[in-house]
Design a protein around this motif. Structure first.
Motif, PDB file in Angstrom:
ATOM      1  N   LEU A 163     -24.029  76.776  15.211  1.00  0.00           N
ATOM      2  CA  LEU A 163     -25.441  76.843  15.893  1.00  0.00           C
ATOM      3  C   LEU A 163     -26.718  76.671  15.007  1.00  0.00           C
ATOM      4  O   LEU A 163     -27.350  75.849  15.561  1.00  0.00           O
ATOM      5  CB  LEU A 163     -25.471  78.395  16.550  1.00  0.00           C
ATOM      6  CG  LEU A 163     -24.480  78.850  17.446  1.00  0.00           C
ATOM      7  CD1 LEU A 163     -24.835  80.587  17.718  1.00  0.00           C
ATOM      8  CD2 LEU A 163     -24.732  78.467  18.642  1.00  0.00           C
ATOM      9  N   ASP A 164     -26.505  77.022  13.772  1.00  0.00           N
ATOM     10  CA  ASP A 164     -27.542  76.673  13.039  1.00  0.00           C
ATOM     11  C   ASP A 164     -27.446  75.096  12.946  1.00  0.00           C
ATOM     12  O   ASP A 164     -28.588  74.438  12.485  1.00  0.00           O
ATOM     13  CB  ASP A 164     -27.049  77.140  11.508  1.00  0.00           C
ATOM     14  CG  ASP A 164     -27.548  78.598  11.260  1.00  0.00           C
ATOM     15  OD1 ASP A 164     -28.279  79.255  12.171  1.00  0.00           O
ATOM     16  OD2 ASP A 164     -26.889  79.283  10.494  1.00  0.00           O
ATOM     17  N   ARG A 165     -26.361  74.504  12.894  1.00  0.00           N
ATOM     18  CA  ARG A 165     -26.207  72.737  12.727  1.00  0.00           C
ATOM     19  C   ARG A 165     -26.888  72.353  13.936  1.00  0.00           C
ATOM     20  O   ARG A 165     -27.567  71.277  13.682  1.00  0.00           O
ATOM     21  CB  ARG A 165     -24.729  72.606  12.254  1.00  0.00           C
ATOM     22  CG  ARG A 165     -24.581  71.000  12.290  1.00  0.00           C
ATOM     23  CD  ARG A 165     -23.067  70.675  12.261  1.00  0.00           C
ATOM     24  NE  ARG A 165     -22.754  69.553  12.312  1.00  0.00           N
ATOM     25  CZ  ARG A 165     -21.479  68.953  12.652  1.00  0.00           C
ATOM     26  NH1 ARG A 165     -20.581  69.566  12.863  1.00  0.00           N
ATOM     27  NH2 ARG A 165     -21.341  67.576  12.485  1.00  0.00           N
ATOM     28  N   LEU A 166     -26.724  72.896  15.108  1.00  0.00           N
ATOM     29  CA  LEU A 166     -26.875  72.069  16.264  1.00  0.00           C
ATOM     30  C   LEU A 166     -28.424  72.665  16.642  1.00  0.00           C
ATOM     31  O   LEU A 166     -29.205  71.711  17.434  1.00  0.00           O
ATOM     32  CB  LEU A 166     -25.938  72.271  17.558  1.00  0.00           C
ATOM     33  CG  LEU A 166     -24.577  71.905  17.298  1.00  0.00           C
ATOM     34  CD1 LEU A 166     -23.699  72.243  18.344  1.00  0.00           C
ATOM     35  CD2 LEU A 166     -24.467  70.410  16.636  1.00  0.00           C
ATOM     36  N   ALA A 167     -28.956  73.523  16.393  1.00  0.00           N
ATOM     37  CA  ALA A 167     -30.246  73.846  16.666  1.00  0.00           C
ATOM     38  C   ALA A 167     -31.289  72.922  16.932  1.00  0.00           C
ATOM     39  O   ALA A 167     -32.172  72.716  17.577  1.00  0.00           O
ATOM     40  CB  ALA A 167     -30.823  75.176  16.235  1.00  0.00           C
ATOM     41  N   PRO A 168     -31.604  72.444  15.668  1.00  0.00           N
ATOM     42  CA  PRO A 168     -32.462  71.423  15.622  1.00  0.00           C
ATOM     43  C   PRO A 168     -32.639  70.232  16.523  1.00  0.00           C
ATOM     44  O   PRO A 168     -33.657  69.567  16.755  1.00  0.00           O
ATOM     45  CB  PRO A 168     -32.415  70.795  14.209  1.00  0.00           C
ATOM     46  CG  PRO A 168     -31.743  71.735  13.317  1.00  0.00           C
ATOM     47  CD  PRO A 168     -30.961  72.180  14.253  1.00  0.00           C
ATOM     48  N   TRP A 169     -31.545  69.989  17.254  1.00  0.00           N
ATOM     49  CA  TRP A 169     -31.390  68.999  18.073  1.00  0.00           C
ATOM     50  C   TRP A 169     -31.411  69.314  19.389  1.00  0.00           C
ATOM     51  O   TRP A 169     -31.192  68.442  20.473  1.00  0.00           O
ATOM     52  CB  TRP A 169     -30.016  68.254  17.990  1.00  0.00           C
ATOM     53  CG  TRP A 169     -29.872  67.495  16.399  1.00  0.00           C
ATOM     54  CD1 TRP A 169     -30.772  67.051  15.782  1.00  0.00           C
ATOM     55  CD2 TRP A 169     -28.643  67.453  15.880  1.00  0.00           C
ATOM     56  NE1 TRP A 169     -30.317  66.564  14.837  1.00  0.00           N
ATOM     57  CE2 TRP A 169     -29.000  66.914  14.576  1.00  0.00           C
ATOM     58  CE3 TRP A 169     -27.246  67.700  16.041  1.00  0.00           C
ATOM     59  CZ2 TRP A 169     -28.140  66.837  13.574  1.00  0.00           C
ATOM     60  CZ3 TRP A 169     -26.504  67.878  14.989  1.00  0.00           C
ATOM     61  CH2 TRP A 169     -26.909  66.967  13.662  1.00  0.00           C
ATOM     62  N   CYS A 170     -31.765  70.518  19.845  1.00  0.00           N
ATOM     63  CA  CYS A 170     -31.798  71.059  21.408  1.00  0.00           C
ATOM     64  C   CYS A 170     -32.700  72.216  21.618  1.00  0.00           C
ATOM     65  O   CYS A 170     -33.367  72.584  20.521  1.00  0.00           O
ATOM     66  CB  CYS A 170     -30.616  71.602  21.676  1.00  0.00           C
ATOM     67  SG  CYS A 170     -29.975  73.063  21.026  1.00  0.00           S
ATOM     68  N   ASP A 171     -33.170  72.353  22.785  1.00  0.00           N
ATOM     69  CA  ASP A 171     -33.987  73.646  23.144  1.00  0.00           C
ATOM     70  C   ASP A 171     -33.434  74.808  23.342  1.00  0.00           C
ATOM     71  O   ASP A 171     -33.773  75.809  23.272  1.00  0.00           O
ATOM     72  CB  ASP A 171     -34.515  72.803  24.505  1.00  0.00           C
ATOM     73  CG  ASP A 171     -35.960  73.794  24.766  1.00  0.00           C
ATOM     74  OD1 ASP A 171     -36.884  74.081  23.427  1.00  0.00           O
ATOM     75  OD2 ASP A 171     -36.471  74.324  25.608  1.00  0.00           O
ATOM     76  N   GLU A 172     -32.146  74.780  23.894  1.00  0.00           N
ATOM     77  CA  GLU A 172     -31.260  75.810  24.448  1.00  0.00           C
ATOM     78  C   GLU A 172     -29.790  75.434  24.138  1.00  0.00           C
ATOM     79  O   GLU A 172     -29.656  74.478  24.021  1.00  0.00           O
ATOM     80  CB  GLU A 172     -31.637  76.309  25.805  1.00  0.00           C
ATOM     81  CG  GLU A 172     -33.144  76.754  26.018  1.00  0.00           C
ATOM     82  CD  GLU A 172     -33.006  77.074  27.523  1.00  0.00           C
ATOM     83  OE1 GLU A 172     -32.051  77.307  28.186  1.00  0.00           O
ATOM     84  OE2 GLU A 172     -34.113  77.420  28.047  1.00  0.00           O
ATOM     85  N   PHE A 173     -29.047  76.734  24.417  1.00  0.00           N
ATOM     86  CA  PHE A 173     -27.600  76.677  24.389  1.00  0.00           C
ATOM     87  C   PHE A 173     -27.156  77.284  25.570  1.00  0.00           C
ATOM     88  O   PHE A 173     -27.552  78.280  26.109  1.00  0.00           O
ATOM     89  CB  PHE A 173     -26.874  77.175  23.135  1.00  0.00           C
ATOM     90  CG  PHE A 173     -27.200  76.564  21.981  1.00  0.00           C
ATOM     91  CD1 PHE A 173     -26.493  75.415  21.677  1.00  0.00           C
ATOM     92  CD2 PHE A 173     -27.881  77.091  21.021  1.00  0.00           C
ATOM     93  CE1 PHE A 173     -26.602  74.945  20.150  1.00  0.00           C
ATOM     94  CE2 PHE A 173     -27.958  76.542  19.671  1.00  0.00           C
ATOM     95  CZ  PHE A 173     -27.350  75.108  19.310  1.00  0.00           C
ATOM     96  N   LEU A 174     -26.133  76.532  26.377  1.00  0.00           N
ATOM     97  CA  LEU A 174     -25.543  77.133  27.581  1.00  0.00           C
ATOM     98  C   LEU A 174     -24.000  77.305  27.139  1.00  0.00           C
ATOM     99  O   LEU A 174     -23.357  76.263  26.617  1.00  0.00           O
ATOM    100  CB  LEU A 174     -25.393  76.303  28.698  1.00  0.00           C
ATOM    101  CG  LEU A 174     -24.536  76.735  29.923  1.00  0.00           C
ATOM    102  CD1 LEU A 174     -25.206  77.977  30.568  1.00  0.00           C
ATOM    103  CD2 LEU A 174     -24.712  75.750  30.914  1.00  0.00           C
ATOM    104  N   ILE A 175     -23.447  78.556  27.077  1.00  0.00           N
ATOM    105  CA  ILE A 175     -22.206  78.804  26.896  1.00  0.00           C
ATOM    106  C   ILE A 175     -21.315  79.625  27.822  1.00  0.00           C
ATOM    107  O   ILE A 175     -21.590  80.579  28.182  1.00  0.00           O
ATOM    108  CB  ILE A 175     -22.014  79.659  25.421  1.00  0.00           C
ATOM    109  CG1 ILE A 175     -23.001  79.067  24.373  1.00  0.00           C
ATOM    110  CG2 ILE A 175     -20.705  80.011  25.085  1.00  0.00           C
ATOM    111  CD1 ILE A 175     -23.016  79.643  22.948  1.00  0.00           C
TER     112      ILE A 175
END
Length: 253
Positions: A163-175
């Motif tokens: 999540l830390d790695r991907l967070a700069p590239w998105c506004d939200e996560f859907l899981i």
């Protein structure tokens, strides 16, 4: 505070609720919990009327484009869109009325996560319009992202470091917790707790919610930092565990 996020799952052009683990390219069709007589636009109008924002429209396979665009046209800016989204068509779906695009499978090449593809998407539409879908299955390592309608495990595990790695590239996560999706047997509490402890971006959890007690459990386990989707248990989708008006009232507290 945990919010209810509505959903419109589309399969073969119809609004459906299905058991996630039964959606496959080969063999018999998926197990359907519910098939709506109402169209996608009618559900979108209901969500618009009740001020429910941040819901997602998911195209489960081909044949859903027309229904998806109908829903987005009715509640322009109020719904997100996922299913078959990539850098080449993401802007088209935003122009059709989606607030964000949701992407899973295209982020992987041969089931291996591709940073190159994430950057292509960010370049095309901006990180503020991208939701990364990390829908997953339980594995020996905890939870592993599953692509192609949850059929294929990838090389990416759902962890705070991911999540830390991907967070700069998105506004939200859907899981989506694919193993409990559509079963109305309760949420994956351990997953919700892990997601709530991270809380670096807005997160919506889906899978297994069967009652208002499950909604309250997401609130409790995540410290109110994870939102929740309720599908097959919801009365507007033929369920008996949760009333839609209860969830509207929950969001208005």
């Amino acid at each position: 505070m945990t919010k209810f996020r509505p959903c419109i799952d589309l399969h073969q052009g119809k609004v459906k609720q299905i058991v996630g683990g039964t959606l496959r390219d080969d063999g018999p069709g998926p197990k359907e919990n519910f098939v709506a007589s109402a169209g996608a636009g009618e559900f979108a109008e209901m969500f618009r009327r009740d001020g429910l924002t941040g819901g997602h429209v998911i195209k489960l396979g081909p044949g859903n484009e027309e229904a998806a665009k109908e829903a987005l046209g009715v509640w322009s800016g109020g719904l997100q869109i996922g299913g078959g989204i990539h850098a080449g068509n993401a802007a088209e779906w935003l122009a059709a009325g989606a607030s964000h695009v949701i992407v899973t499978s295209w982020l992987f090449e041969g089931a291996a996560f591709s940073e190159k593809r994430v950057l292509e998407l960010v370049d095309a539409i901006g990180a503020d319009r991208l939701i990364i879908d990390l829908s997953c299955r339980r594995t020996a390592k905890g939870w592993t992202v599953a692509m192609d309608r949850w059929q294929t495990l990838t090389d990416l595990d759902v962890t705070p470091a991911t999540l830390d790695r991907l967070a700069p590239w998105c506004d939200e996560f859907l899981i989506h917790a694919a193993d409990v999706e559509g079963l109305c047997g309760g949420i994956d509490g351990e997953l919700v707790q892990m997601l709530g402890a991270w809380a670096g971006r807005p997160i919506t959890y889906a899978g297994g919610a069967a009652s208002m007690a499950d909604v309250e459990k997401v609130q409790e386990l995540s410290g109110g930092k994870v939102d929740v989707t309720v599908g097959s248990a919801l009365d507007i989708f033929g369920g008996k565990g949760v009333r839609y008006d209860e969830l509207v009232a929950w969001n208005q507290r």
